[in-house]
Design an enzyme around this catalytic site. Structure first.
Site, mmCIF file in Angstrom:
data_model
loop_
_atom_site.group_PDB
_atom_site.id
_atom_site.type_symbol
_atom_site.label_atom_id
_atom_site.label_comp_id
_atom_site.label_asym_id
_atom_site.label_seq_id
_atom_site.Cartn_x
_atom_site.Cartn_y
_atom_site.Cartn_z
ATOM 1 C CE1 TYR A 190 37.289 58.935 38.930
ATOM 2 C CE2 TYR A 190 37.678 58.701 41.289
ATOM 3 C CZ TYR A 190 38.288 58.753 39.704
ATOM 4 O OH TYR A 190 38.685 59.953 40.403
ATOM 5 C CB THR A 239 31.233 62.987 31.585
ATOM 6 O OG1 THR A 239 30.995 63.503 30.080
ATOM 7 C CG2 THR A 239 29.108 62.762 31.597
ATOM 8 C CG ASP A 240 33.363 66.471 27.858
ATOM 9 O OD1 ASP A 240 32.536 64.927 27.360
ATOM 10 O OD2 ASP A 240 34.426 66.202 26.353
ATOM 11 C CD GLU A 241 29.247 61.849 26.858
ATOM 12 O OE1 GLU A 241 27.949 60.896 26.753
ATOM 13 O OE2 GLU A 241 30.299 60.885 26.573
ATOM 14 C CE1 TYR A 282 27.940 58.134 31.952
ATOM 15 C CE2 TYR A 282 28.084 59.184 29.684
ATOM 16 C CZ TYR A 282 28.648 59.065 30.947
ATOM 17 O OH TYR A 282 29.656 59.576 31.650
ATOM 18 C CE LYS A 329 28.774 61.333 35.277
ATOM 19 N NZ LYS A 329 28.767 59.650 36.249
ATOM 20 C CE1 TYR A 359 29.335 51.472 16.509
ATOM 21 C CE2 TYR A 359 28.715 53.376 18.160
ATOM 22 C CZ TYR A 359 29.114 51.999 18.635
ATOM 23 O OH TYR A 359 29.223 51.367 19.276
ATOM 24 N NE ARG A 395 32.446 61.330 21.565
ATOM 25 C CZ ARG A 395 31.610 61.691 20.585
ATOM 26 N NH1 ARG A 395 31.957 63.056 19.620
ATOM 27 N NH2 ARG A 395 30.617 60.877 20.876
HETATM 28 P P1 NAD Z 1 33.157 52.028 34.071
HETATM 29 O O1 NAD Z 1 32.014 51.724 33.683
HETATM 30 O O2 NAD Z 1 34.344 51.878 33.188
HETATM 31 O O3 NAD Z 1 33.477 51.891 35.807
HETATM 32 C C1 NAD Z 1 31.880 51.742 36.406
HETATM 33 C C2 NAD Z 1 32.515 50.832 37.592
HETATM 34 O O4 NAD Z 1 30.831 51.284 38.356
HETATM 35 C C3 NAD Z 1 32.156 49.701 37.882
HETATM 36 O O5 NAD Z 1 33.171 48.909 38.415
HETATM 37 C C4 NAD Z 1 30.968 49.564 38.509
HETATM 38 O O6 NAD Z 1 30.928 48.370 38.695
HETATM 39 C C5 NAD Z 1 30.553 50.175 39.419
HETATM 40 N N1 NAD Z 1 29.260 50.079 39.489
HETATM 41 C C6 NAD Z 1 28.516 50.429 38.599
HETATM 42 N N2 NAD Z 1 26.993 50.723 38.900
HETATM 43 C C7 NAD Z 1 27.388 50.514 40.168
HETATM 44 C C8 NAD Z 1 26.592 50.808 41.335
HETATM 45 N N3 NAD Z 1 24.864 50.708 41.591
HETATM 46 N N4 NAD Z 1 26.949 50.562 42.773
HETATM 47 C C9 NAD Z 1 28.464 50.290 42.709
HETATM 48 N N5 NAD Z 1 29.257 50.520 42.231
HETATM 49 C C10 NAD Z 1 28.468 50.294 40.782
HETATM 50 O O7 NAD Z 1 33.465 53.324 34.022
HETATM 51 P P2 NAD Z 1 34.379 54.758 34.148
HETATM 52 O O8 NAD Z 1 34.328 54.637 32.608
HETATM 53 O O9 NAD Z 1 36.112 54.312 34.746
HETATM 54 O O10 NAD Z 1 33.477 55.957 34.041
HETATM 55 C C11 NAD Z 1 33.844 56.358 35.435
HETATM 56 C C12 NAD Z 1 33.155 57.409 35.549
HETATM 57 O O11 NAD Z 1 33.719 58.813 35.106
HETATM 58 C C13 NAD Z 1 31.528 57.959 35.656
HETATM 59 O O12 NAD Z 1 30.507 58.523 36.617
HETATM 60 C C14 NAD Z 1 31.877 58.279 34.374
HETATM 61 O O13 NAD Z 1 30.461 59.244 33.684
HETATM 62 C C15 NAD Z 1 33.091 59.755 34.585
HETATM 63 N N6 NAD Z 1 33.451 59.839 32.884
HETATM 64 C C16 NAD Z 1 33.962 58.857 32.521
HETATM 65 C C17 NAD Z 1 34.124 59.298 30.435
HETATM 66 C C18 NAD Z 1 35.473 58.247 30.000
HETATM 67 O O14 NAD Z 1 35.751 58.746 28.879
HETATM 68 N N7 NAD Z 1 35.025 56.720 30.810
HETATM 69 C C19 NAD Z 1 35.256 59.978 30.982
HETATM 70 C C20 NAD Z 1 34.592 61.300 31.936
HETATM 71 C C21 NAD Z 1 33.872 60.731 32.461
HETATM 72 O O1 TDX Z 2 32.270 50.658 18.041
HETATM 73 C C1 TDX Z 2 32.341 52.325 18.151
HETATM 74 N N1 TDX Z 2 32.648 52.814 16.790
HETATM 75 C C2 TDX Z 2 33.067 54.268 17.008
HETATM 76 O O2 TDX Z 2 32.380 54.537 16.196
HETATM 77 C C3 TDX Z 2 31.950 52.588 19.247
HETATM 78 C C4 TDX Z 2 32.505 51.386 20.501
HETATM 79 C C5 TDX Z 2 32.686 52.874 19.893
HETATM 80 N N2 TDX Z 2 32.457 54.246 18.307
HETATM 81 C C6 TDX Z 2 32.567 55.850 18.589
HETATM 82 C C7 TDX Z 2 30.972 56.673 19.381
HETATM 83 C C8 TDX Z 2 32.146 57.881 20.104
HETATM 84 O O3 TDX Z 2 31.981 59.328 18.895
HETATM 85 O O4 TDX Z 2 33.696 55.983 18.993
HETATM 86 C C9 TDX Z 2 33.826 57.526 19.970
HETATM 87 C C10 TDX Z 2 33.798 57.088 21.304
HETATM 88 O O5 TDX Z 2 33.010 56.373 21.795
HETATM 89 P P1 TDX Z 2 32.685 55.765 23.261
HETATM 90 O O6 TDX Z 2 34.042 54.799 23.818
HETATM 91 O O7 TDX Z 2 31.404 55.100 23.041
HETATM 92 O O8 TDX Z 2 32.198 56.898 24.352
HETATM 93 P P2 TDX Z 2 31.594 58.535 24.516
HETATM 94 O O9 TDX Z 2 30.497 57.981 24.104
HETATM 95 O O10 TDX Z 2 32.078 60.128 23.781
HETATM 96 O O11 TDX Z 2 31.783 58.621 26.118
HETATM 97 C C11 TDX Z 2 32.419 58.307 26.538
HETATM 98 O O12 TDX Z 2 33.078 59.488 26.532
HETATM 99 C C12 TDX Z 2 32.781 60.639 27.924
HETATM 100 C C13 TDX Z 2 32.468 57.114 28.199
HETATM 101 O O13 TDX Z 2 32.321 56.371 27.781
HETATM 102 C C14 TDX Z 2 31.594 58.378 28.972
HETATM 103 O O14 TDX Z 2 31.563 57.776 30.237
HETATM 104 C C15 TDX Z 2 32.231 59.766 29.028
HETATM 105 O O15 TDX Z 2 31.019 60.361 29.672
#
Ligand code: NAD
Ligand code: TDX
Length: 331
Positions: free
Chosen positions: A77, A120-122, A147, A151, A204, A211
């Site tokens: 992750y 991620t789907d991105e 980003y 990925k 924004y 999403r």
């Molecule tokens: P997050 O930013 O909350 O957590 C990332 C974690 O990775 C943190 O604990 C950080 O300390 C650790 N980390 C960062 N760099 C590191 C390194 N060099 N070595 C060891 N640890 C490190 O992220 P998240 O939202 O939990 O996302 C986790 C994974 O899921 C990512 O790979 C992201 O691409 C993927 N993902 C996230 C979402 C989403 O909606 N958040 C959706 C699809 C996929």
């Molecule tokens: O303050 C805000 N206002 C706003 O309108 C923020 C922080 C975001 N946004 C919008 C941007 C996006 O359209 O909301 C949507 C969601 O934004 P984020 O939470 O930053 O997510 P997104 O950029 O869609 O990416 C997330 O989903 C895919 C995760 O951060 C990624 O790690 C994952 O891969």
């Protein structure tokens, strides 16, 4: 099994570790650098005989090698995960998402360790609002941001290490997660904690961006399913049919928190802002038999709001710096 979970102190990783502890007998070693996004407290209530935390960098081959050697499977992750940060300073995204993944893959290759890569789907870019299509495993890669391009690069490394070196890896690409333990920089927790603090939520642009929301616990059950039943070399898309535009989500948060639904600000849009993501998870559902449990977004959001209300000590230390950074960008 003994699992090595990278990034297990982050949002989705810590949700996965909680899920593993309550649904399996596996033990977990978390490898996490504890960047600004990692938080020890997200693992604090877990039993010490099932979960341990090693603080280290996934790009550090010396640390990674011994941990991968001891594991039956790696669930990867760890990443720099925030699009807005990647627009400000892309470098850490290359170091962690590309070099870190490479370092883990080399260790998995040396030790013959099963590897699951979280993505991620991105990586597929974005869709028009009126496009009937959704992303599938066959959609061409077309990432937009630093980003998502890193990925995408990490996914391609995994595919190459499967084909060239026989690493036993699977990949999953999931849509936007929500739930407990998410950093306040992200959309949903930012708005919830803004309302708690008396700050107006920030949308924004016009907020038409869509999403495809999934609860983090459903993401975890999907990853466990792939780890147990997935076909090596295969990619699985994870999604729960949760498409919503940002304007509707912000208005729902305000309503659920007892505020007027229009009590938010429109702020500077994100550069290169992807318009719409949408996942077709047919392969995961039909071939591996997975189904999501959180079908009611409003109920899941209400529970998430309750969690942020009850856990202010978890998020308060990061709130002011996060908002100060957004303020410098007019967001
Ligand atoms: P997050 O930013 O909350 O957590 C990332 C974690 O990775 C943190 O604990 C950080 O300390 C650790 N980390 C960062 N760099 C590191 C390194 N060099 N070595 C060891 N640890 C490190 O992220 P998240 O939202 O939990 O996302 C986790 C994974 O899921 C990512 O790979 C992201 O691409 C993927 N993902 C996230 C979402 C989403 O909606 N958040 C959706 C699809 C996929
Ligand atoms: O303050 C805000 N206002 C706003 O309108 C923020 C922080 C975001 N946004 C919008 C941007 C996006 O359209 O909301 C949507 C969601 O934004 P984020 O939470 O930053 O997510 P997104 O950029 O869609 O990416 C997330 O989903 C895919 C995760 O951060 C990624 O790690 C994952 O891969």
């Amino acid at each position: 099994m003994r699992l090595l979970v990278t990034g297990g102190a982050g949002f989705i990783g810590s949700n996965f570790v909680h899920h593993v502890v309550s649904h399996t007998d596996h033990t977990v070693t978390v490898l996490d650098k504890l960047t600004y996004a990692g938080n020890r407290a997200s693992l604090a209530d877990l039993p010490g005989d099932r979960v341990d935390l090693v603080v280290g960098d996934i790009a550090d081959a010396g640390v990674v090698d011994g941990l991968v050697a001891q594991a039956d499977a790696v669930v990867h992750y760890a990443a720099e995960s925030h699009n807005d940060n990647s627009l400000h300073d892309p470098r850490p995204f290359l170091d962690t998402n590309i070099i870190g993944t490479y370092t883990l893959l080399e260790a998995a290759r040396r030790h013959g360790t099963r590897f699951h890569h979280i993505s991620t789907d991105e990586v597929y870019g974005d869709l028009e609002l009126d496009d009937p299509a959704r992303f599938t495993e066959a959609t061409p890669y077309n990432p937009s941001s630093p980003y998502s391009s890193t990925k995408a690069g990490s996914d391609l490394l995994v595919r190459a290490w499967v084909r060239s070196f026989g690493v036993a890896a699977t990949i999953s690409n999931c849509s936007n997660n929500y739930g407990p333990y998410q950093h306040v920089e992200k959309f949903i927790p930012r708005q919830i904690t803004n309302v708690i603090r008396g700050i107006r939520p920030k949308l924004y642009g016009a907020g038409e961006n869509v999403r495809d929301w999934i609860h983090a616990d459903d993401h975890s059950s999907a990853v466990l399913t792939i780890l147990e039943k997935g076909v090596i070399g295969q990619t699985y898309l994870i999604g729960a049919d949760g498409e919503k535009n940002n304007k509707d989500v912000i208005e729902l948060i305000l309503t659920l928190m007892g505020q007027p639904r229009d009590a938010y600000d429109h702020v500077t849009d994100r550069a290169g802002h992807d318009l719409r993501y949408a996942i077709d998870s047919t392969r995961l559902r039909t071939e591996l038999g997975w189904t999501p449990q959180y079908s009611d977004f409003e109920a899941g959001l209400a529970a998430t709001i309750d969690w942020y209300r009850a856990n202010e000590p978890w998020w308060a230390p990061t709130k002011d710096t996060t908002e100060a950074f957004y303020a410098t960008k007019g967001q």
